[in-house]
Design a protein around this motif. Sequence first.
Motif, PDB file in Angstrom:
ATOM      1  N   ALA A  88       0.838  -1.207   0.000  1.00  7.38           N
ATOM      2  CA  ALA A  88       0.000   0.000   0.000  1.00  7.38           C
ATOM      3  C   ALA A  88       0.870   1.253   0.000  1.00  7.38           C
ATOM      4  O   ALA A  88       0.600   2.205  -0.747  1.00  7.38           O
ATOM      5  CB  ALA A  88      -0.934  -0.007   1.209  1.00  7.38           C
ATOM      6  N   ASP A  89       1.915   1.250   0.814  1.00 13.22           N
ATOM      7  CA  ASP A  89       2.828   2.410   0.854  1.00 13.22           C
ATOM      8  C   ASP A  89       3.496   2.632  -0.498  1.00 13.22           C
ATOM      9  O   ASP A  89       3.611   3.770  -0.969  1.00 13.22           O
ATOM     10  CB  ASP A  89       3.896   2.220   1.934  1.00 13.22           C
ATOM     11  CG  ASP A  89       3.334   2.307   3.347  1.00 13.22           C
ATOM     12  OD1 ASP A  89       2.189   2.792   3.520  1.00 13.22           O
ATOM     13  OD2 ASP A  89       4.046   1.876   4.283  1.00 13.22           O
ATOM     14  N   LYS A  90       3.908   1.557  -1.153  1.00 11.96           N
ATOM     15  CA  LYS A  90       4.551   1.678  -2.467  1.00 11.96           C
ATOM     16  C   LYS A  90       3.547   2.175  -3.507  1.00 11.96           C
ATOM     17  O   LYS A  90       3.877   3.026  -4.348  1.00 11.96           O
ATOM     18  CB  LYS A  90       5.137   0.326  -2.890  1.00 11.96           C
ATOM     19  CG  LYS A  90       5.891   0.370  -4.205  1.00 11.96           C
ATOM     20  CD  LYS A  90       7.126   1.253  -4.113  1.00 11.96           C
ATOM     21  CE  LYS A  90       7.913   1.265  -5.400  1.00 11.96           C
ATOM     22  NZ  LYS A  90       9.117   2.102  -5.301  1.00 11.96           N
ATOM     23  N   PHE A  91       2.325   1.652  -3.447  1.00 12.33           N
ATOM     24  CA  PHE A  91       1.302   2.083  -4.408  1.00 12.33           C
ATOM     25  C   PHE A  91       1.009   3.581  -4.229  1.00 12.33           C
ATOM     26  O   PHE A  91       0.913   4.315  -5.219  1.00 12.33           O
ATOM     27  CB  PHE A  91       0.027   1.250  -4.226  1.00 12.33           C
ATOM     28  CG  PHE A  91      -1.047   1.560  -5.226  1.00 12.33           C
ATOM     29  CD1 PHE A  91      -0.875   1.272  -6.572  1.00 12.33           C
ATOM     30  CD2 PHE A  91      -2.236   2.154  -4.827  1.00 12.33           C
ATOM     31  CE1 PHE A  91      -1.867   1.567  -7.504  1.00 12.33           C
ATOM     32  CE2 PHE A  91      -3.226   2.450  -5.745  1.00 12.33           C
ATOM     33  CZ  PHE A  91      -3.035   2.156  -7.092  1.00 12.33           C
ATOM     34  N   LEU A  92       0.890   4.042  -2.971  1.00 11.23           N
ATOM     35  CA  LEU A  92       0.647   5.469  -2.724  1.00 11.23           C
ATOM     36  C   LEU A  92       1.810   6.320  -3.252  1.00 11.23           C
ATOM     37  O   LEU A  92       1.586   7.402  -3.823  1.00 11.23           O
ATOM     38  CB  LEU A  92       0.439   5.722  -1.228  1.00 11.23           C
ATOM     39  CG  LEU A  92      -0.872   5.190  -0.652  1.00 11.23           C
ATOM     40  CD1 LEU A  92      -0.879   5.304   0.872  1.00 11.23           C
ATOM     41  CD2 LEU A  92      -2.072   5.925  -1.249  1.00 11.23           C
TER      42      LEU A  92
END
Length: 186
Positions: A88-92
């Motif tokens: 999720a952090d990478k996608f954001l």
Amino acid sequence: MSDQITREMTIDDIFSTFPEKSQKLAQELTNSGLHCVGCSASTWETLEAGMLGHGFSDEDIDSLIGNLNAILEEEIDLSTITMTKRAADKFLKILKEEGKEGYALRFGDKPGGCSGYEYLLDYSELPSDEDEIFESNGISIHVDRSMLSRLMGCEIDYLDGLNGSGFKVSNPNAKGSCSCGSSQAY
């Protein structure tokens, strides 16, 4: 049939005994420095013999078996599709870099690859009428309902390492995958 992974099992035994966890098990083998997936010896050589032959110690074998059995004990929630915090952090971060903040993840699969299906990861500005919407770690995930029977229970993770980086899908519905891991069969 064993409910635990042992030294005496071949890699082929491990994957065929626990197909619902094979993608996570294969990733753990790779993370430990074993690149057995797709090797012809994986069908006849035990995990112990293979590891000793590649210079690993008895302690390394015990540690890997502990990690593999811990994966077997992880619960799979077949009622949803999830994304790890790391993914999720990478996608954001990617959304910010691409100027697409607020977009959701479009997740699906399509025919392709040598095993039958490839995963699809894309941006989704809005869900369609055919979509089911999942929420995980602050990310909306849009999935076409026609694909749910193959994708429920999937966990999307992000791995970053010297031997490759990218989003990795663990799918409990997959019954097999190609040796490079880029496509799966149901």
